[in-house]
Write an enzyme that holds these catalytic residues in place. Structure first.
Site, PDB file in Angstrom:
ATOM      1  N   GLU A   1      10.741  -8.215  -3.116  1.00  0.00           N
ATOM      2  CA  GLU A   1      11.260  -6.887  -2.783  1.00  0.00           C
ATOM      3  C   GLU A   1      10.795  -6.598  -1.366  1.00  0.00           C
ATOM      4  O   GLU A   1       9.618  -6.330  -1.142  1.00  0.00           O
ATOM      5  CB  GLU A   1      10.701  -5.847  -3.762  1.00  0.00           C
ATOM      6  CG  GLU A   1      10.925  -6.175  -5.235  1.00  0.00           C
ATOM      7  CD  GLU A   1      12.373  -6.068  -5.666  1.00  0.00           C
ATOM      8  OE1 GLU A   1      13.183  -5.479  -4.922  1.00  0.00           O
ATOM      9  OE2 GLU A   1      12.704  -6.586  -6.744  1.00  0.00           O
ATOM     10  N   LEU A   2      11.714  -6.655  -0.405  1.00  0.00           N
ATOM     11  CA  LEU A   2      11.292  -6.689   1.003  1.00  0.00           C
ATOM     12  C   LEU A   2      11.782  -5.468   1.786  1.00  0.00           C
ATOM     13  O   LEU A   2      12.031  -4.421   1.225  1.00  0.00           O
ATOM     14  CB  LEU A   2      11.768  -8.013   1.620  1.00  0.00           C
ATOM     15  CG  LEU A   2      11.394  -9.262   0.789  1.00  0.00           C
ATOM     16  CD1 LEU A   2      11.954 -10.526   1.403  1.00  0.00           C
ATOM     17  CD2 LEU A   2       9.880  -9.377   0.590  1.00  0.00           C
TER      18      LEU A   2
ATOM     19  N   GLY B   1       6.727  -6.444  -0.158  1.00  0.00           N
ATOM     20  CA  GLY B   1       6.141  -6.305   1.176  1.00  0.00           C
ATOM     21  C   GLY B   1       7.185  -6.615   2.228  1.00  0.00           C
ATOM     22  O   GLY B   1       8.387  -6.479   1.971  1.00  0.00           O
ATOM     23  N   SER B   2       6.731  -7.059   3.377  1.00  0.00           N
ATOM     24  CA  SER B   2       7.673  -7.254   4.481  1.00  0.00           C
ATOM     25  C   SER B   2       8.479  -8.541   4.302  1.00  0.00           C
ATOM     26  O   SER B   2       8.074  -9.460   3.574  1.00  0.00           O
ATOM     27  CB  SER B   2       6.909  -7.307   5.802  1.00  0.00           C
ATOM     28  OG  SER B   2       6.129  -8.476   5.827  1.00  0.00           O
TER      29      SER B   2
ATOM     30  N   CYS C   1      10.353   1.655   1.436  1.00  0.00           N
ATOM     31  CA  CYS C   1      11.336   0.598   1.708  1.00  0.00           C
ATOM     32  C   CYS C   1      12.760   1.132   1.631  1.00  0.00           C
ATOM     33  O   CYS C   1      13.650   0.643   2.314  1.00  0.00           O
ATOM     34  CB  CYS C   1      11.138  -0.542   0.732  1.00  0.00           C
ATOM     35  SG  CYS C   1      11.176   0.010  -0.983  1.00  0.00           S
TER      36      CYS C   1
ATOM     37  N   TRP D   1       0.803  -1.215   0.000  1.00  0.00           N
ATOM     38  CA  TRP D   1       0.000   0.000   0.000  1.00  0.00           C
ATOM     39  C   TRP D   1       0.835   1.263   0.000  1.00  0.00           C
ATOM     40  O   TRP D   1       0.286   2.351  -0.159  1.00  0.00           O
ATOM     41  CB  TRP D   1      -0.875  -0.006   1.277  1.00  0.00           C
ATOM     42  CG  TRP D   1      -0.052  -0.448   2.454  1.00  0.00           C
ATOM     43  CD1 TRP D   1       0.105  -1.745   2.882  1.00  0.00           C
ATOM     44  CD2 TRP D   1       0.777   0.352   3.289  1.00  0.00           C
ATOM     45  NE1 TRP D   1       0.996  -1.798   3.935  1.00  0.00           N
ATOM     46  CE2 TRP D   1       1.421  -0.513   4.210  1.00  0.00           C
ATOM     47  CE3 TRP D   1       1.051   1.722   3.369  1.00  0.00           C
ATOM     48  CZ2 TRP D   1       2.303  -0.065   5.182  1.00  0.00           C
ATOM     49  CZ3 TRP D   1       1.941   2.166   4.332  1.00  0.00           C
ATOM     50  CH2 TRP D   1       2.549   1.268   5.224  1.00  0.00           C
ATOM     51  N   ASN D   2       2.152   1.158   0.214  1.00  0.00           N
ATOM     52  CA  ASN D   2       2.916   2.385   0.486  1.00  0.00           C
ATOM     53  C   ASN D   2       3.249   3.187  -0.766  1.00  0.00           C
ATOM     54  O   ASN D   2       3.261   4.409  -0.731  1.00  0.00           O
ATOM     55  CB  ASN D   2       4.179   2.071   1.292  1.00  0.00           C
ATOM     56  CG  ASN D   2       5.124   1.163   0.572  1.00  0.00           C
ATOM     57  OD1 ASN D   2       4.705   0.269  -0.168  1.00  0.00           O
ATOM     58  ND2 ASN D   2       6.406   1.369   0.765  1.00  0.00           N
TER      59      ASN D   2
ATOM     60  N   PRO E   1      -3.613  -5.816  -5.502  1.00  0.00           N
ATOM     61  CA  PRO E   1      -3.149  -4.687  -4.696  1.00  0.00           C
ATOM     62  C   PRO E   1      -3.636  -4.846  -3.266  1.00  0.00           C
ATOM     63  O   PRO E   1      -4.559  -5.621  -3.003  1.00  0.00           O
ATOM     64  CB  PRO E   1      -3.844  -3.495  -5.364  1.00  0.00           C
ATOM     65  CG  PRO E   1      -5.091  -4.075  -5.965  1.00  0.00           C
ATOM     66  CD  PRO E   1      -4.785  -5.500  -6.333  1.00  0.00           C
ATOM     67  N   ASP E   2      -3.041  -4.086  -2.376  1.00  0.00           N
ATOM     68  CA  ASP E   2      -3.558  -4.041  -1.009  1.00  0.00           C
ATOM     69  C   ASP E   2      -4.966  -3.428  -1.036  1.00  0.00           C
ATOM     70  O   ASP E   2      -5.235  -2.523  -1.825  1.00  0.00           O
ATOM     71  CB  ASP E   2      -2.629  -3.185  -0.152  1.00  0.00           C
ATOM     72  CG  ASP E   2      -2.886  -3.380   1.326  1.00  0.00           C
ATOM     73  OD1 ASP E   2      -2.157  -4.175   1.942  1.00  0.00           O
ATOM     74  OD2 ASP E   2      -3.827  -2.752   1.856  1.00  0.00           O
TER      75      ASP E   2
ATOM     76  N   GLU F   1      13.042  -2.508  11.389  1.00  0.00           N
ATOM     77  CA  GLU F   1      12.492  -1.509  10.472  1.00  0.00           C
ATOM     78  C   GLU F   1      11.303  -0.819  11.149  1.00  0.00           C
ATOM     79  O   GLU F   1      10.376  -1.483  11.598  1.00  0.00           O
ATOM     80  CB  GLU F   1      12.026  -2.206   9.184  1.00  0.00           C
ATOM     81  CG  GLU F   1      11.538  -1.255   8.123  1.00  0.00           C
ATOM     82  CD  GLU F   1      10.992  -1.988   6.882  1.00  0.00           C
ATOM     83  OE1 GLU F   1      10.382  -3.063   7.029  1.00  0.00           O
ATOM     84  OE2 GLU F   1      11.182  -1.461   5.770  1.00  0.00           O
TER      85      GLU F   1
HETATM   86  P1  NAD Z   1       3.144  -7.031   4.758  1.00  0.00           P
HETATM   87  O1  NAD Z   1       4.091  -8.106   4.362  1.00  0.00           O
HETATM   88  O2  NAD Z   1       2.425  -7.191   6.020  1.00  0.00           O
HETATM   89  O3  NAD Z   1       2.064  -6.798   3.634  1.00  0.00           O
HETATM   90  C1  NAD Z   1       2.426  -6.472   2.313  1.00  0.00           C
HETATM   91  C2  NAD Z   1       1.371  -7.037   1.397  1.00  0.00           C
HETATM   92  O4  NAD Z   1       1.451  -8.459   1.404  1.00  0.00           O
HETATM   93  C3  NAD Z   1      -0.032  -6.674   1.882  1.00  0.00           C
HETATM   94  O5  NAD Z   1      -0.741  -6.108   0.828  1.00  0.00           O
HETATM   95  C4  NAD Z   1      -0.602  -8.002   2.325  1.00  0.00           C
HETATM   96  O6  NAD Z   1      -1.989  -8.095   2.039  1.00  0.00           O
HETATM   97  C5  NAD Z   1       0.168  -9.019   1.512  1.00  0.00           C
HETATM   98  N1  NAD Z   1       0.246 -10.335   2.137  1.00  0.00           N
HETATM   99  C6  NAD Z   1       0.173 -10.631   3.460  1.00  0.00           C
HETATM  100  N2  NAD Z   1       0.276 -11.974   3.642  1.00  0.00           N
HETATM  101  C7  NAD Z   1       0.414 -12.537   2.423  1.00  0.00           C
HETATM  102  C8  NAD Z   1       0.592 -13.875   1.956  1.00  0.00           C
HETATM  103  N3  NAD Z   1       0.652 -14.911   2.787  1.00  0.00           N
HETATM  104  N4  NAD Z   1       0.703 -14.074   0.626  1.00  0.00           N
HETATM  105  C9  NAD Z   1       0.684 -13.032  -0.224  1.00  0.00           C
HETATM  106  N5  NAD Z   1       0.534 -11.746   0.159  1.00  0.00           N
HETATM  107  C10 NAD Z   1       0.409 -11.492   1.465  1.00  0.00           C
HETATM  108  O7  NAD Z   1       3.970  -5.697   4.732  1.00  0.00           O
HETATM  109  P2  NAD Z   1       3.490  -4.255   5.133  1.00  0.00           P
HETATM  110  O8  NAD Z   1       4.016  -3.980   6.471  1.00  0.00           O
HETATM  111  O9  NAD Z   1       2.061  -4.030   4.857  1.00  0.00           O
HETATM  112  O10 NAD Z   1       4.326  -3.445   4.033  1.00  0.00           O
HETATM  113  C11 NAD Z   1       5.460  -2.773   4.324  1.00  0.00           C
HETATM  114  C12 NAD Z   1       6.696  -3.612   4.081  1.00  0.00           C
HETATM  115  O11 NAD Z   1       6.920  -3.710   2.677  1.00  0.00           O
HETATM  116  C13 NAD Z   1       7.927  -2.988   4.671  1.00  0.00           C
HETATM  117  O12 NAD Z   1       8.720  -3.965   5.272  1.00  0.00           O
HETATM  118  C14 NAD Z   1       8.629  -2.405   3.458  1.00  0.00           C
HETATM  119  O13 NAD Z   1      10.008  -2.221   3.603  1.00  0.00           O
HETATM  120  C15 NAD Z   1       8.290  -3.400   2.417  1.00  0.00           C
HETATM  121  N6  NAD Z   1       8.421  -2.804   1.081  1.00  0.00           N
HETATM  122  C16 NAD Z   1       9.455  -3.174   0.289  1.00  0.00           C
HETATM  123  C17 NAD Z   1       9.651  -2.587  -0.962  1.00  0.00           C
HETATM  124  C18 NAD Z   1      10.809  -2.969  -1.850  1.00  0.00           C
HETATM  125  O14 NAD Z   1      10.779  -2.614  -3.031  1.00  0.00           O
HETATM  126  N7  NAD Z   1      11.832  -3.641  -1.350  1.00  0.00           N
HETATM  127  C19 NAD Z   1       8.750  -1.619  -1.392  1.00  0.00           C
HETATM  128  C20 NAD Z   1       7.699  -1.273  -0.560  1.00  0.00           C
HETATM  129  C21 NAD Z   1       7.538  -1.881   0.671  1.00  0.00           C
END
Ligand code: NAD
Length: 511
Positions: free
Chosen positions: A248-249, A226-227, A282, A151-152, A176-177, A380
């Site tokens: 991409e985490l 995501g994370s 991120c 979502w960010n 998408p989120d 983080e």
């Molecule tokens: P999160 O992992 O909790 O959620 C991210 C997305 O993943 C959400 O939309 C969620 O619905 C989805 N998700 C959750 N469980 C899942 C599963 N089992 N299978 C598939 N999808 C699933 O992370 P967050 O805290 O919402 O997002 C922020 C994180 O994303 C931060 O750690 C940030 O650094 C990272 N991030 C990384 C990049 C990059 O390019 N490296 C870019 C943006 C954000």
């Protein structure tokens, strides 16, 4: 946001089989959508549509596929005010940070539309027997790619990751989120207006743990942002199915201020680097290492810049930082700051929520005297919180910067670019920006972008960013003579002949 726009965008989603969720604007707390959710049957329908559409799409010449994204580029720039409003409403970020996403999509669309034809072209390779074996390397699309985005940075991380997959001849299903689904649906609508056939790019809606999992169990490749914790789950699910993935985490990115840095310039740069999208980036800087000789002067300049920042998320270019996006982000940010304060950290700027501005606003915050026992030291935060530390030398700064399991982005400030490059080479980080925070490397999409260690695996941008959505196929044609003993030749004579041939090829430098 106008109700008709919301309804029109929602109608594009392959969703409706599961009950809707309410979505609220973070900056105001006002509800703007009842978002339908995709059922398993919706996901199955999306895959059936995608598989049929992909065959027809992949049969078109690359130049025709790329032309769609040249038009997409033009439409996104021309209609940016609408998508800026949507991104701001969904995320609560400042308009200038929403514009970074428009820029990202424009840069990626232009780049891949330009380079795809040559990157995807058939390539001649050396045959095992020169002249007799003719070999080419082909690039086949994977099939149906799942893009699961957070979502960010909702426009950049959905559209910019989907478009190279589509140009490579794949169909894409985006998830998408829920918080930022309208942004992806808007990009999807614009792509179809630019000429993308229906079904090549579809959007399903739902939570990651349910709909995301359903996608990964059917896709031919998964692109996940995501994370780190969720990335591990995605990787193990993809590994079970032996499909490829790109992750991409998270990050805990360091910014190094060497003793010859331009203090005013680096202090301003550090503000951009730490507080874009309220630190929900991120690539954002959460640790700053300043040479001890200039520490006091630099920190004073930095804090002065931070204190000048104007908070707000109204739909105009008049604030420096917006809101956090979720209650849970506010909880993490407050917990990190409060724990650090309780354990002896000094709050040099900010340090508190601003409910007077909106439910999730938090001030840009600078901490000093942070120690390893505090969560903010290593974890983080993903918010507007940055810690400053002293470094006694370049070696000390590098050692402190590398003391992390992450490795996404780093920044080095110095007047001596040669020295900056030498420091950069020693940082364990997928990208290092010299005299900029993140956007120099991120925006230079001819070069790959991605993380080391816990920050992920796989790359976006550059050749990697499109070739990952393809499988290589080697086609070898054997001409005139087989690779086998000639009629009447014994195996032993064949082996001796080939031994001579290998030696000759070595001598003349052939393969
Ligand atoms: P999160 O992992 O909790 O959620 C991210 C997305 O993943 C959400 O939309 C969620 O619905 C989805 N998700 C959750 N469980 C899942 C599963 N089992 N299978 C598939 N999808 C699933 O992370 P967050 O805290 O919402 O997002 C922020 C994180 O994303 C931060 O750690 C940030 O650094 C990272 N991030 C990384 C990049 C990059 O390019 N490296 C870019 C943006 C954000």
């Amino acid at each position: 946001m106008r109700v008709e726009l919301v309804e029109r965008l929602i109608a594009r989603a392959v969703a409706g089989g599961a009950s809707a969720v309410e979505v609220f604007a973070p900056a105001t707390g006002v509800k703007f959508a009842d978002l339908p959710q995709s059922s398993v049957a919706d996901v199955e329908d999306a895959f059936a549509t995608a598989r049929a559409a992909q065959q027809e799409w992949a049969a078109r010449p690359v130049a025709e596929r790329a032309a769609v994204f040249r038009r997409f580029h033009d439409l996104v720039l021309a209609e940016q005010s609408q998508i800026l409003d949507i991104v701001q409403t969904e995320t609560g970020k400042a308009r200038s940070h929403a514009f970074d996403e428009v820029g990202d999509v424009a840069v990626n669309a232009r780049y891949y539309a330009k380079v795809a034809k040559s990157l995807l072209a058939s390539r001649r390779r050396n045959g095992v027997i020169p002249g007799l074996t003719q070999v080419s390397e082909e690039r086949l699309p994977k099939g149906v790619v799942a893009v699961i985005s957070p979502w960010n940075y909702p426009l950049a991380l959905s559209a910019s990751d989907a478009l190279p997959a589509i140009i490579a001849g794949n169909a894409v299903i985006s998830r998408p989120d829920n918080q930022t689904a309208l942004t992806t649906l808007w990009a999807n609508e614009v792509a179809e207006r630019a000429g993308l056939p229906r079904g090549v790019w579809q959007v399903v809606l739902g939570r990651g743990a349910s709909v995301g999992t359903e996608l990964i169990s059917r896709a031919d490749y998964v692109d996940y942002t995501g994370s780190t914790a969720t990335g591990r789950k995605v990787a193990s699910q993809a590994a079970e199915r032996l499909i490829g993935y790109s992750l991409e985490l998270g990050g805990k990115n360091p910014l190094l201020v060497l003793d010859d840095a331009d203090i005013a310039k680096s202090a301003k740069g550090a503000v951009r680097a730490a507080f874009s999208s309220a630190g929900q980036l991120c690539e954002s800087m959460e640790r700053i290492y300043v040479h001890t000789d200039i520490y006091d002067e630099w920190v004073a300049a930095f804090v002065a810049e931070v204190e000048k920042m104007k908070l707000g998320a109204d739909l105009a270019f008049n604030s420096d930082m917006g809101s956090l996006t979720f209650d849970r982000q506010l909880t993490t940010v407050s917990a990190h700051v409060e724990e650090a304060r309780a354990k002896g950290a000094t709050v040099l700027a900010g340090g508190k929520a601003r409910p007077d501005l909106g439910p999730y606003f938090y001030e840009p915050t600078v901490l000093a005297d942070v120690t390893p026992g505090m969560a903010v030291y290593r974890d983080e935060t993903f918010g507007p919180v940055v810690s400053v530390y002293r470094a006694t030398s370049d070696d000390d700064a590098v050692a402190q910067a590398n003391d992390t399991s992450y490795g996404l982005n780093a920044s080095v400030w110095t007047r001596n670019v040669g020295r900056g490059r030498a420091v950069a080479a020693r940082l364990r980080s997928g990208a290092v920006n010299i005299n900029e925070g993140f956007i120099a490397a991120w925006g230079s999409v001819d070069a790959p972008s991605g993380g080391l260690g816990d920050s992920g695996t796989g790359r976006r941008h550059g050749a990697d960013g499109i070739l990952k959505y393809t499988d290589s196929q080697t086609i070898a044609v054997q001409r005139l003579l087989p690779i086998a003993p000639l009629p009447g030749m014994s195996d032993e004579t064949w082996a001796a002949t080939m031994t001579l041939a290998f030696r000759a090829m070595r001598l003349v430098g052939l393969k």
